[in-house]
Design an enzyme around this catalytic site. Structure first.
Site, PDB file in Angstrom:
ATOM      1  N   ASP A 372      39.314  24.228  43.291  1.00  0.00           N
ATOM      2  CA  ASP A 372      39.106  25.373  44.172  1.00  0.00           C
ATOM      3  C   ASP A 372      38.696  26.608  43.374  1.00  0.00           C
ATOM      4  O   ASP A 372      38.269  26.515  42.204  1.00  0.00           O
ATOM      5  CB  ASP A 372      40.381  25.600  45.007  1.00  0.00           C
ATOM      6  CG  ASP A 372      40.095  26.189  46.380  1.00  0.00           C
ATOM      7  OD1 ASP A 372      39.922  27.414  46.460  1.00  0.00           O
ATOM      8  OD2 ASP A 372      40.029  25.421  47.358  1.00  0.00           O
ATOM      9  N   ASP A 373      38.833  27.735  43.970  1.00  0.00           N
ATOM     10  CA  ASP A 373      38.429  29.035  43.441  1.00  0.00           C
ATOM     11  C   ASP A 373      38.944  29.259  42.006  1.00  0.00           C
ATOM     12  O   ASP A 373      40.068  28.877  41.677  1.00  0.00           O
ATOM     13  CB  ASP A 373      39.033  30.099  44.375  1.00  0.00           C
ATOM     14  CG  ASP A 373      38.410  31.460  44.194  1.00  0.00           C
ATOM     15  OD1 ASP A 373      37.593  31.624  43.270  1.00  0.00           O
ATOM     16  OD2 ASP A 373      38.747  32.350  44.999  1.00  0.00           O
ATOM     17  N   ARG A 449      38.430  41.835  50.465  1.00  0.00           N
ATOM     18  CA  ARG A 449      38.956  40.997  49.375  1.00  0.00           C
ATOM     19  C   ARG A 449      38.217  41.321  48.068  1.00  0.00           C
ATOM     20  O   ARG A 449      37.817  40.434  47.330  1.00  0.00           O
ATOM     21  CB  ARG A 449      38.796  39.505  49.702  1.00  0.00           C
ATOM     22  CG  ARG A 449      39.793  38.635  48.954  1.00  0.00           C
ATOM     23  CD  ARG A 449      39.395  37.163  48.938  1.00  0.00           C
ATOM     24  NE  ARG A 449      40.456  36.344  48.382  1.00  0.00           N
ATOM     25  CZ  ARG A 449      40.298  35.113  47.924  1.00  0.00           C
ATOM     26  NH1 ARG A 449      39.114  34.544  47.968  1.00  0.00           N
ATOM     27  NH2 ARG A 449      41.305  34.445  47.439  1.00  0.00           N
ATOM     28  N   LYS A 482      33.276  22.371  48.798  1.00  0.00           N
ATOM     29  CA  LYS A 482      33.967  23.210  49.781  1.00  0.00           C
ATOM     30  C   LYS A 482      33.236  24.546  49.793  1.00  0.00           C
ATOM     31  O   LYS A 482      33.235  25.266  48.797  1.00  0.00           O
ATOM     32  CB  LYS A 482      35.431  23.383  49.372  1.00  0.00           C
ATOM     33  CG  LYS A 482      36.245  24.255  50.309  1.00  0.00           C
ATOM     34  CD  LYS A 482      37.706  24.269  49.867  1.00  0.00           C
ATOM     35  CE  LYS A 482      38.538  25.255  50.662  1.00  0.00           C
ATOM     36  NZ  LYS A 482      39.896  25.375  50.120  1.00  0.00           N
ATOM     37  N   TRP A 483      32.607  24.875  50.901  1.00  0.00           N
ATOM     38  CA  TRP A 483      31.765  26.076  51.024  1.00  0.00           C
ATOM     39  C   TRP A 483      32.585  27.153  51.733  1.00  0.00           C
ATOM     40  O   TRP A 483      32.773  27.089  52.941  1.00  0.00           O
ATOM     41  CB  TRP A 483      30.504  25.732  51.830  1.00  0.00           C
ATOM     42  CG  TRP A 483      29.543  26.857  52.024  1.00  0.00           C
ATOM     43  CD1 TRP A 483      29.757  28.023  52.692  1.00  0.00           C
ATOM     44  CD2 TRP A 483      28.180  26.914  51.570  1.00  0.00           C
ATOM     45  NE1 TRP A 483      28.638  28.808  52.676  1.00  0.00           N
ATOM     46  CE2 TRP A 483      27.653  28.149  52.001  1.00  0.00           C
ATOM     47  CE3 TRP A 483      27.368  26.034  50.851  1.00  0.00           C
ATOM     48  CZ2 TRP A 483      26.330  28.522  51.737  1.00  0.00           C
ATOM     49  CZ3 TRP A 483      26.054  26.415  50.592  1.00  0.00           C
ATOM     50  CH2 TRP A 483      25.557  27.639  51.032  1.00  0.00           C
ATOM     51  N   ASP A 484      33.039  28.114  50.987  1.00  0.00           N
ATOM     52  CA  ASP A 484      33.964  29.114  51.521  1.00  0.00           C
ATOM     53  C   ASP A 484      33.224  30.414  51.859  1.00  0.00           C
ATOM     54  O   ASP A 484      32.073  30.635  51.428  1.00  0.00           O
ATOM     55  CB  ASP A 484      35.053  29.374  50.463  1.00  0.00           C
ATOM     56  CG  ASP A 484      36.356  29.882  51.057  1.00  0.00           C
ATOM     57  OD1 ASP A 484      36.379  30.252  52.237  1.00  0.00           O
ATOM     58  OD2 ASP A 484      37.363  29.910  50.304  1.00  0.00           O
ATOM     59  N   MET A 485      33.865  31.308  52.570  1.00  0.00           N
ATOM     60  CA  MET A 485      33.275  32.604  52.945  1.00  0.00           C
ATOM     61  C   MET A 485      34.441  33.508  53.356  1.00  0.00           C
ATOM     62  O   MET A 485      35.027  33.324  54.408  1.00  0.00           O
ATOM     63  CB  MET A 485      32.308  32.383  54.111  1.00  0.00           C
ATOM     64  CG  MET A 485      31.331  33.487  54.350  1.00  0.00           C
ATOM     65  SD  MET A 485      32.002  34.748  55.407  1.00  0.00           S
ATOM     66  CE  MET A 485      31.761  34.045  57.015  1.00  0.00           C
ATOM     67  N   CYS A 532      34.339  26.258  55.297  1.00  0.00           N
ATOM     68  CA  CYS A 532      35.593  26.989  55.182  1.00  0.00           C
ATOM     69  C   CYS A 532      35.251  28.471  55.269  1.00  0.00           C
ATOM     70  O   CYS A 532      34.191  28.896  54.816  1.00  0.00           O
ATOM     71  CB  CYS A 532      36.235  26.679  53.831  1.00  0.00           C
ATOM     72  SG  CYS A 532      37.719  27.636  53.471  1.00  0.00           S
ATOM     73  N   ASP A 554      44.058  28.413  56.731  1.00  0.00           N
ATOM     74  CA  ASP A 554      44.827  28.630  55.511  1.00  0.00           C
ATOM     75  C   ASP A 554      46.319  28.489  55.770  1.00  0.00           C
ATOM     76  O   ASP A 554      47.112  28.492  54.833  1.00  0.00           O
ATOM     77  CB  ASP A 554      44.548  30.026  54.940  1.00  0.00           C
ATOM     78  CG  ASP A 554      43.389  29.994  53.952  1.00  0.00           C
ATOM     79  OD1 ASP A 554      42.843  28.899  53.705  1.00  0.00           O
ATOM     80  OD2 ASP A 554      43.021  31.063  53.430  1.00  0.00           O
TER      81      ASP A 554
HETATM   82  C1  DGJ Z   1      40.174  30.707  51.324  1.00  0.00           C
HETATM   83  C2  DGJ Z   1      40.320  29.237  51.590  1.00  0.00           C
HETATM   84  O1  DGJ Z   1      40.612  28.993  52.921  1.00  0.00           O
HETATM   85  C3  DGJ Z   1      41.393  28.687  50.656  1.00  0.00           C
HETATM   86  O2  DGJ Z   1      41.613  27.341  50.939  1.00  0.00           O
HETATM   87  C4  DGJ Z   1      40.953  28.901  49.241  1.00  0.00           C
HETATM   88  O3  DGJ Z   1      39.804  28.151  48.991  1.00  0.00           O
HETATM   89  C5  DGJ Z   1      40.714  30.371  48.987  1.00  0.00           C
HETATM   90  N1  DGJ Z   1      39.824  30.937  49.958  1.00  0.00           N
HETATM   91  C6  DGJ Z   1      40.171  30.583  47.606  1.00  0.00           C
HETATM   92  O4  DGJ Z   1      39.813  31.862  47.382  1.00  0.00           O
END
Ligand code: DGJ
Length: 737
Positions: A372-373, A449, A482-485, A532, A554
């Site tokens: 992850d991040d 953030r 995992k493509w987050d935002m 995500c 989350d």
């Molecule tokens: C938000 C995601 O929903 C989490 O699972 C995780 O990936 C964090 N961001 C990481 O910054």
């Protein structure tokens, strides 16, 4: 031979179109004066005879259409298919185009129509698709306002064997002067729905898609997002149900916009209990310039009907999304059981720590590891490095490719987190290109953030991120992204567009996002993409055309997840609902729930783990091993089975659902009771869709399908224990068993 439609009829005498397939009917007509009226949507009829327009004679305080003579009808209660504005229909308009004379009124009348085989793609936009020309038929009705030269082409598609209609619109400027679209809904329809109730999925960060049900009154309801994302707060799906509709019976209409940006869904009930339903891009902040001859394509809206209650509605949507929205390799494909290190380590990891988790997870049977991040730039917290997709040299000195290789050598897949749409002020990308973010010149810009949104309306910005991602993906064996935002838009302004085009930025951004996802999913067809957005902040039909599953929330607490997953399942299938077992005390609520409950809830979707596998006790390890063995044995059922919701967490504490195969020969039943109580009721859970003539092996006994559906399953809940969760598997037995 010319195409002969079998699902779309046109009755030339009455000027009525009827879309039908034995499961659903949708009828629209051309009324005197050329008004395109909505006639019927619902249970299938063989042939649509009604015209019914005379019943809509106006008695109200509204003008009659110009040029139609007296006593024809008033526009304010004529059921329309795509209402313009300014001519005496005082309800919410679907269409507003600002003309050179400053007006934004439009009098849209029928001009022509055509019926074609199949379903055309929507340029640049995600949409449901037909597998071939025999799978669907499409009616296109062209409306126009001859005075101002605006043309509106309404597309209606009916699929074979599905109670589904899709709609979208193309607006074209047939005038010699430029115009600006202020509003272009994707669909609108007016129908008679006395006493109907509205069901929508509302929520918040870590509390997504809670199911809200309320009775409509004479009012205008707006379900929307202005955040630059479909949002945690209001999902772009909703249902209208007849009074008394339950999970198992009753009329239910479903609506969903295939779009991930700003949306607006309107439900307006007028004085005569007619309901106007509309969905499309949110007009707030939106203005699209239309040069002479230019066209604008709206996103798609999906409309469904069932008389089998909310479970019937869900079955239609689940099948449609699995069969005709999700694309590529992961359509109907098994999804792996992943372990993700976010809650295990947050930003604090190095290769040794990761490999220890991987080794422990492997021993438990987990199939993929997702990093992850925090693996890039110098990202040690959430204040830096977004935009710099190069390996964090201190944390992973041997490199990402090496890590991926070691993980593969252990027999596990490797997944990687990206947040491609974002930029940190503390990044090399920002130092080189401060104008790449959405920001208004002369204003400081609001961080969310500690980060800013990249201007994905710009091809050069997207290319800069894409090049970096490809550099990683071309040299690292990545099986999962995992493509987050993690923030919503503010100060929406693009440095690359002139002042008059700033109202286009949010939609151009979405087109840019889809373009980027299209390019990546095409270039790396083997990679499974998981969407995500700070959990489930962009859990929508648009994203699902690219990301075959989505991190649901989350909030990983099993009790909270009951509501989140129950609500999400109203429209979205189990194969899309990514759900992880996390450690206790839970990181969001400090709640210590049982492993049984955590396992049962996370297994009702795409199972994964969100914990440090090296820290599990012996008994927790045994429980996880058992969960995984069970999940692997029934993965198909748990990811693609038919979900029947039985007990709602929104109506009481206890929750239950059943996941069965198509023929009802096997099922998993989940029952959750978060809080124990004195003298608890004995639970008999009536099941659905089994074979009444077969016996089932369940809990070591042999019980008839008729008994399970009649008397019910006696649920073996542990007494006097909080956070009880049971998962019961049943399977039809053959006579010699
Ligand atoms: C938000 C995601 O929903 C989490 O699972 C995780 O990936 C964090 N961001 C990481 O910054």
């Amino acid at each position: 031979m010319s195409f002969q439609p079998t699902m779309i009829d046109y009755d030339e005498t009455n000027r009525v179109f009827h879309l039908h397939n034995g499961l659903v009917s949708y009828a629209l007509g051309v009324a005197p004066g050329g008004y395109l009226t909505h006639l019927y949507f619902g249970r299938a009829v063989r042939r649509y005879h009604g015209t019914g327009q005379e019943h809509h004679m106006s008695t109200s305080f509204s003008p009659l259409p110009a040029g139609q003579g007296a006593d024809v009808f008033g526009l304010n209660d004529l059921p329309l298919e795509y209402p313009g504005s300014g001519f005496g229909d005082y309800r919410v308009p679907a269409h507003e185009v600002v003309q050179p004379d400053g007006t934004a009124i439009a009098d849209l009348r029928y001009q022509s129509h055509r019926i074609t085989a199949g379903k055309p793609a929507l340029p640049g936009l995600p949409a449901t698709y037909a597998t071939d020309d025999s799978d669907a038929e499409t009616l296109t009705v062209v409306l126009g306002d001859p005075v101002n030269g605006t043309e509106v082409a309404l597309a209606y598609t009916i699929f074979r064997d599905r109670a589904v209609i899709t709609r979208s619109v193309v607006v074209t400027n047939r005038d010699s002067r430029p115009k600006a679209i202020r509003k272009a809904a994707s669909a609108s329809l007016d129908f008679t729905a006395p006493g109907f109730e509205l069901i929508h999925l509302s929520g918040s960060y870590a509390k997504e898609r809670h199911l809200v049900r309320e009775r409509l009154t004479q009012e205008t309801r707006i379900l929307d997002s202005k955040r630059g994302a479909s949002s945690h707060y209001q999902n772009p799906t909703f249902a209208l149900v007849a009074p008394g509709t339950t999970e198992h019976a009753g009329a239910a209409y479903g609506f969903g916009l295939v779009y991930s940006g700003n949306h607006e869904c309107v439900i307006e009930q007028n004085d005569r209990q007619q309901v106007r339903v509309m969905a499309g891009i949110n007009p707030a902040g939106f203005a699209w310039n239309l040069a002479p001859g230019a066209s604008f394509q709206t996103p798609e809206v999906i409309l469904t009907y069932t008389d089998q209650g909310l479970n019937g509605l869900s079955a239609t949507w689940h099948r449609l999304i699995n069969d005709r929205l999700i694309r590529g390799r992961y359509r109907h494909h098994d999804r792996p059981i992943v372990i993700n290190n976010w809650e295990a380590t947050y930003f604090d990891f190095d290769e040794a720590k990761i490999l220890a988790i991987v080794a422990a997870a492997k021993r438990l049977g987990v199939e993929a590891f997702v990093l992850d991040d925090g693996w890039f730039g110098h990202r040690d917290d959430d204040r830096s490095s977004l935009g710099d997709w190069v390996t964090h040299a201190q944390k992973l000195p041997a490199g990402l490719a090496h890590l991926a290789q070691v993980i593969h050598q252990q027999g596990m897949q490797f997944g990687l987190w990206f947040e491609p749409e974002m930029i940190s002020e503390d990044s090399e990308l920002f130092a080189a290109h401060p104008d790449y973010r959405l920001a208004i010149p002369g204003r400081a810009g609001s961080a969310g953030r500690h980060q800013f949104t990249l201007d994905f309306s710009r091809a050069d910005v997207r290319q800069a991120v894409l090049d970096q991602m490809c550099a990683v993906l071309d040299h690292t064996q990545v099986d999962f992204i995992k493509w987050d935002m993690n923030r919503n838009m503010s100060e929406v302004f693009s440095a690359a567009l002139p002042a008059y085009a700033q109202g286009e930025v949010t939609h151009r951004y979405m087109l840019g996002l889809y373009d980027m996802l299209e390019r990546l999913t095409t270039r790396y067809p083997e990679i499974l993409f998981e969407g995500c957005s700070g959990g489930g902040g962009r859990f929508d039909l648009g994203m699902l055309a690219y990301t075959s599953q989505i991190w649901t929330s989350d909030d990983t607490d099993a009790v909270s997840r009951l509501k989140i997953q129950y609500g999400t399942s109203l429209f979205y299938p189990l194969s899309t609902i990514s759900a992880h077992v996390s450690a206790v005390p839970n990181h969001q609520f400090q709640r210590v729930t049982s492993m049984a409950l955590r396992g049962a809830v996370a297994s009702s979707g795409v199972l994964g783990y969100e914990l440090d596998a090296t820290k599990l006790t012996e008994s927790e390890q045994a429980a996880v091993r058992e969960q995984i063995v069970f999940y692997q044995a029934h993965r198909r059922l748990l990811q693609y089975g038919r979900l029947t919701r039985l007990l709602s967490p929104f109506e009481g504490g206890d929750t239950a659902w059943q996941i069965s195969d198509d023929r009802g020969l096997e099922a998993v039943v989940v029952y959750a009771r978060p809080l124990a109580e004195e003298a608890p009721a004995v639970i008999r859970l009536r099941l659905f869709g089994l074979d009444a003539n077969r016996d089932y092996a369940v809990l070591g006994q042999r019980v008839g399908g008729d008994e399970l559906m009649g008397e019910g399953l006696l649920v073996p809940l542990p007494l006097s224990q909080d956070y009880a969760g049971v998962q019961v598997y049943l399977k039809a037995v053959t006579d010699d068993e």
